[in-house]
Write an enzyme that holds these catalytic residues in place. Structure first.
Site, short mmCIF file in Angstrom:
data_model
loop_
_atom_site.label_atom_id
_atom_site.label_comp_id
_atom_site.label_asym_id
_atom_site.label_seq_id
_atom_site.Cartn_x
_atom_site.Cartn_y
_atom_site.Cartn_z
N LYS A 50 -4.86 4.04 20.74
CA LYS A 50 -5.60 5.28 20.90
C LYS A 50 -5.57 5.73 22.36
O LYS A 50 -5.67 4.91 23.27
CB LYS A 50 -7.05 5.10 20.46
CG LYS A 50 -7.18 4.80 18.97
CD LYS A 50 -8.57 4.27 18.63
CE LYS A 50 -8.58 3.73 17.20
NZ LYS A 50 -9.79 2.92 16.93
N GLU A 65 0.85 -1.20 0.00
CA GLU A 65 0.00 0.00 0.00
C GLU A 65 0.88 1.24 0.00
O GLU A 65 1.97 1.24 0.56
CB GLU A 65 -0.85 0.06 1.29
CG GLU A 65 -2.13 -0.71 1.25
CD GLU A 65 -2.92 -0.56 2.56
OE1 GLU A 65 -3.93 -1.24 2.70
OE2 GLU A 65 -2.50 0.24 3.43
N ARG A 71 -17.18 -5.23 15.76
CA ARG A 71 -17.49 -5.31 17.20
C ARG A 71 -17.70 -3.91 17.73
O ARG A 71 -17.54 -2.93 17.02
CB ARG A 71 -16.31 -5.95 17.93
CG ARG A 71 -15.02 -5.20 17.60
CD ARG A 71 -13.89 -5.51 18.53
NE ARG A 71 -12.63 -4.99 18.01
CZ ARG A 71 -12.17 -3.78 18.18
NH1 ARG A 71 -12.89 -2.87 18.83
NH2 ARG A 71 -11.01 -3.39 17.68
#
Lengths: 502, 187, 502, 187
Positions: free
Chosen positions: A237, A200, A292
């Site tokens: 995060k 990528e 989820r």
């Protein structure tokens, strides 16, 4: 109708799921490992069953034991939370085979989204933008060199079965292409038993923006707007907010439509998240789908006014979505801080231990989802997240001010936590202005890790109080009052300090 | 009515109380002396500077202090040794040690130990031993990984701090260890 | 710009005001009595000053001492909270004279609204419906008999200067008119030094519905919809909710316009509340105006999305309102329960004492405004309210379910509280259906005060655990570990119970 | 790995432990006997009915109990006398007394005291004396208000429970009193 839910998880998410179950009048069943007998989810549940030793491979990941408890207790459904078995295709199918509702998508969906090349292909077919690259295994050196030349350096080599950063290599220089390819392949093979590697375009310091989607069994799919998750350390995060300061109404609508298209392309059912990389010019690319509930789902709940766990349960029992896309309106601004048991001054080293004293923030606009209590020992076996602090404000400025206020009130002693680090983030000019991307922590590290100091009065007072405390303890030890009524001194100081007789 | 809130809630601490107090890592060493106490109301001198303080322990280890009208909140956490404290202030955390003759002696001894610190590999936090790469008698070089510890989904490698011979290996695979525990000693 | 606010109050409202100050970057100054040295508002404030002995007449009501602290600390403004000096016209003027902003209305407004006859007259002039009756002193027996005959029995005789139920008499029978008048007058004279008594139609078991209003110094006045406050015991609100289950959009608009008219008629500035009595046919009558923040203001904050204390401060420093009437939209449903230190099984007798153990409800949709902590002793001198629990739900049903869940999680030991009584209210069919008025508690007393019992297993387990605890304490006392490191056993059990060595 | 969570965390309590336990106001009196203990795992008999329980004290006075898979949470609050407990369950609160020979005797004595209870005026909660209307030697009639106590914005009147002569007045105006404190004794 679901009447009893087994929560195949622990920690804050298990308690969070059980709270919604309780509000719906659904009984909850906890499962727990050796280390978790005193954990809050065991205390909170209607029923609780021990499923094995502390390491999660022998307990929370043991499908047989969990299914056994579900059958024994007559649970209609299993909620997997996040992590553990939540994205395990085999477990989803296993539940189905046993006649238990898995609160999450089917095996096929999880499998499709779990394989990165298949996910990319599926997205491309549905017209969802993906990071420029290929969907084919770079199985020859020629193909690799040719493909990289087409895409242009820098590129990222990625294992199709990958995760957790394994089997990934960033290539900036032409001479490194083949050596990186070889090491990526061997690492992927060793880690996942599958050496498939694709390539990528590498996007430097992108924004990480994700869209929450909800889909029912009747083909209705909506998105609940975005979450900005670019404050990250080691791809983890730390702070999330919604709306994203970067977002425009036009781009939100576009990306939201793509998120819905992505979910529809796999006939998704339940709550899920489409993650995008976004550059500073607001070009966006599909990154992956999480099939989820996310850790950061509460900020969406707050600005949209929805209970995502209740929606998951309703969808799982065949109900239609309670909202239409046109009902989805963001009100105000929400921010989440993840409170970890870790030492930010020592490379975020985990800091398990006993919570000695805990003061939790309360009041207007503050939500807290946690699971620890005074005297609880955070086990060494699991994720070091203690709780999530979520605030809401009428606008972004108020939300930041409220988060600062809430972090100020939050006091945990006995272990090291990320609270002071999060306070610094809330004071960082780049965060306050909303101009940040995934390079935020690195860019601002001088400010973020700068040690703060008390003034000299405060220092002197610290020494004085240590001395007072020492003398008091010395005296208490000497005069230890072995009273026969068994109160044994705990919290007695409270009585002593606040009782003024006159 | 008199100002009862200042009234004695603990027995007075001795007037002669006077201690040397240090803040580790800050190079601060001060002489702290209690001048007077009337209930919660204290007068202290810190290196000659006078402080009139109203000090109340409101929760265990949580103190409310009023100094010239300013409201301070401090938390004291006793360390692993008596006279050692961690004190949390609103901005920072300090390691504080109360120094008297006895602790001077023990600090002197510990100073010696500090010098040998790179000969010991100590676990900084609780965890589980994933792998031990050293056996007694083995020759190791500074930087060799000798033990891997896992805690909370993270694995950390611990390396030899010096060249030498492994004298003792105090842990084995799958052991659960405490923070501060010595794992390996090198001679 | 206000930079420092003295909060002339204590308990939860003092902390609540200081939270908003902190978010606005405003320093807060606490004042405290002897009994409150360890109180949370002292700990929370930037500065704290002792102002006198425990009885509030000698501390929180001592205007001189409070003004003295304000001047000494250079506070720009004083926030009075509710109760104490919040509706004291003299204090409002005193602040003005001293050049300190009083966060509340002027002397004239407080005085007008404090005298019931004047308030009635003012409302009638502005066209706001009032309870049928007269505005004149019943100074002769003839006038009294004639007036009561015109209005029709039953009637309520009320002291114009009255409050707290003093100087009030309900008259159902003609023969009681004159004797009731005489006793009302003498009680009024004794209590308020003013024997003026007037008469109103008695409305049996009305609804108590109030409108929040906000007004700035520039003539802008808005209302923020209603609060239903009919669940009362001894004229004390226990549960409040918004929207009112009784309300229609048409009546809300009408009453809201009257509330705004009422505020405009006295040139009101700041946050205030217009209270109405409403009968089951939705006839409504002005009852009184509260010229301060109400205990139950958080439910309005939640459904409207506003911070009323911040608005008070902004208005006080001359800013214009941040909202227009057309921006005011209620979203979802909010309920507040007041948690009191009292014994519902013993005629709500206050139950002061030391909080031994405290578990507070958290999670989605739950707000808590309290001020106590473990080890804190609730003083005997002040209001027995411990905290306010506020929940939000998408609709009324969800809000009730969430309140039940939150009350289930709320545990306070060491004192008696109203928690279990509130749980019963949330389960009462009349409450669930929304069909209730101020007669609710009386009407449902059998259900509400019915003792609940554990099943026999639960009873047996209670005995077993008492025995286990007794043995454990006995052993601890015998083996008391007088450790020299000064940890002195507190919370050590936490370490012991959760530390599994293997 | 064996089931460590059941492992011993407290010293075992004696196998012979057996007690008479009463729940006041419920007319319940049961024979509770510890049959076996293995760490947190207990077998008890209550009047012959067997209970297998996993019992852990998770916070001080807060117990988590698992019985046949059901998760119970109880809080125990020691009373003013040893062997007396208040136990909070999810639905209700029970006053529990552990009865042995010694407490049987003291309960018998207290039974006598109960009979004289209307001869004492006892404060049910902490408060402040607003007014005392009785002096020693005064003759009083049942229902006469003898003392007024204020607590938390409420004033309560306390009346003579019987006709008689005031023997002792143990409080005076402005006194701060504890819950359970005897204020006046009538003979």
């Amino acid at each position: 109708m679901i009447k009893k839910v087994l929560v195949a998880n622990r920690g804050e998410i298990a308690v969070r799921v059980m709270r919604s179950c309780r509000e719906m009048g659904i009984h909850s069943v906890a499962v727990f490992s050796d280390a978790d007998r005193s954990s809050m989810h065991v205390r909170y549940a209607n029923e609780a069953y021990h499923i094995g030793p502390s390491p999660s491979t022998e307990s929370y990941l043991d499908q047989n034991k969990i299914i056994e408890v579900a059958k024994k207790t007559g649970a209609d459904a299993i909620h997997p939370g996040y992590g553990f078995l939540s994205e395990n295709a085999t477990f989803s199918q296993r539940c189905k085979d046993e006649g238990i509702i898995f609160i999450g998508p089917d095996k096929e969906v999880i499998a499709t989204m779990g394989d990165k090349i298949t996910a990319r292909e599926t997205m491309i077919k549905s017209g969802v933008p993906v990071v420029p690259g290929t969907n084919t295994d770079l199985n020859t050196d020629e193909l690799a060199l040719k493909t990289v030349a087409e895409i242009g350096l820098p590129v990222m080599l990625k294992a199709s079965a990958g995760g957790g950063g394994k089997g990934m290599r960033l290539v900036k220089d032409e001479k490194d292409i083949l050596s990186s390819l070889r090491s990526a392949k061997s690492e992927a093979l060793a880690s996942f038993g599958d050496g498939t590697v694709y390539v990528e375009k590498f996007i430097a310091n992108p924004h990480h923006i994700e869209f929450q989607i909800l889909a029912d069994q009747h083909g209705n799919v909506i998105h609940l707007c975005e979450r900005e998750c670019s404050v990250q350390r080691r791809h983890q995060k730390v702070v999330e907010e919604t709306p994203s300061p970067l977002m425009t109404e036009k781009i939100r609508q576009e990306m939201g439509e793509y998120a819905v298209a992505a979910a529809k392309s796999v006939n998704y059912v339940g709550a899920g998240t489409i993650e995008f990389l976004v550059d500073n010019d607001l070009n966006y690319y599909f990154l992956e789908m999480n099939t989820r509930l996310q850790v950061e789902h509460p900020i969406t709940e707050r600005v949209i006014g929805i209970d995502l766990v209740k929606e998951q349960i309703r969808v799982a029992q065949g109900e239609k979505l309670s909202m239409k896309q046109e009902d989805v309106v963001q009100k105000g601004h929400a921010i989440e801080c993840r409170i970890y048991a870790e030492d930010p001054d020592n490379n975020f080293m985990p800091s398990p231990g006993v919570i000695k004293h805990l003061t939790e923030p309360l009041g207007l606009g503050v939500r807290q989802d946690g699971y620890v209590y005074e005297g609880f020992e955070i086990p060494i076996y699991y994720d070091p997240m203690i709780s999530k602090l979520i605030v809401w404000g009428n606008n972004r400025d108020e939300a930041i001010q409220r988060m600062r206020r809430a972090l100020y009130e939050y006091k945990i002693t006995g272990i090291k936590t990320s609270i002071k680090f999060l306070e610094k983030i809330m004071e960082t000019p780049d965060f306050i202005s909303g101009k940040y991307d995934t390079g935020f922590i690195e860019k601002n590290d001088t400010f973020l890790f700068e040690k703060r100091k008390c003034d000299s009065d405060c220092l002197d007072i610290s020494m004085i109080v240590a001395m007072v405390d020492y003398q008091k303890r010395l005296k208490n030890t000497l005069n230890q009052d072995v009273s026969s009524n068994g109160e044994s001194g705990w919290k007695k100081f409270g009585k002593k300090t606040s009782m003024n007789r006159f | 009515m008199e100002e009862i809130w200042k009234k004695n809630q603990y027995e007075p601490i001795l007037k002669s109380d006077k201690m040397q107090i240090e803040i580790s890592k800050e190079n601060i060493e001060s002489q702290v002396e209690l001048i007077e106490q009337d209930g919660n109301q204290y007068t202290f001198s810190v290196d000659g500077k006078m402080y009139d303080l109203n000090i109340v322990m409101v929760e265990n280890g949580a103190y409310s202090i009023i100094h010239e009208g300013k409201s301070y909140n401090l938390e004291t956490i006793p360390g692993d040794k008596p006279k050692k404290y961690t004190v949390n202030t609103i901005l920072s955390t300090y390691e504080i040690e109360l120094v008297d003759a006895a602790s001077r002696y023990s600090r002197a001894r510990q100073g010696d130990e500090d010098a040998t610190n790179d000969k010991q590999i100590i676990a900084p936090m609780p965890g589980k031993i994933v792998s031990v790469m050293a056996v007694p008698g083995q020759e190791v070089k500074q930087g060799d990984t000798l033990v891997i510890v896992s805690a909370m989904k993270m694995e950390s490698e611990y390396k030899a701090g010096t060249d030498g011979i492994v004298q003792e290996v105090l842990v084995k695979n799958d052991d659960t260890i405490d923070g501060g525990q010595i794992m390996i000693i090198i001679e």
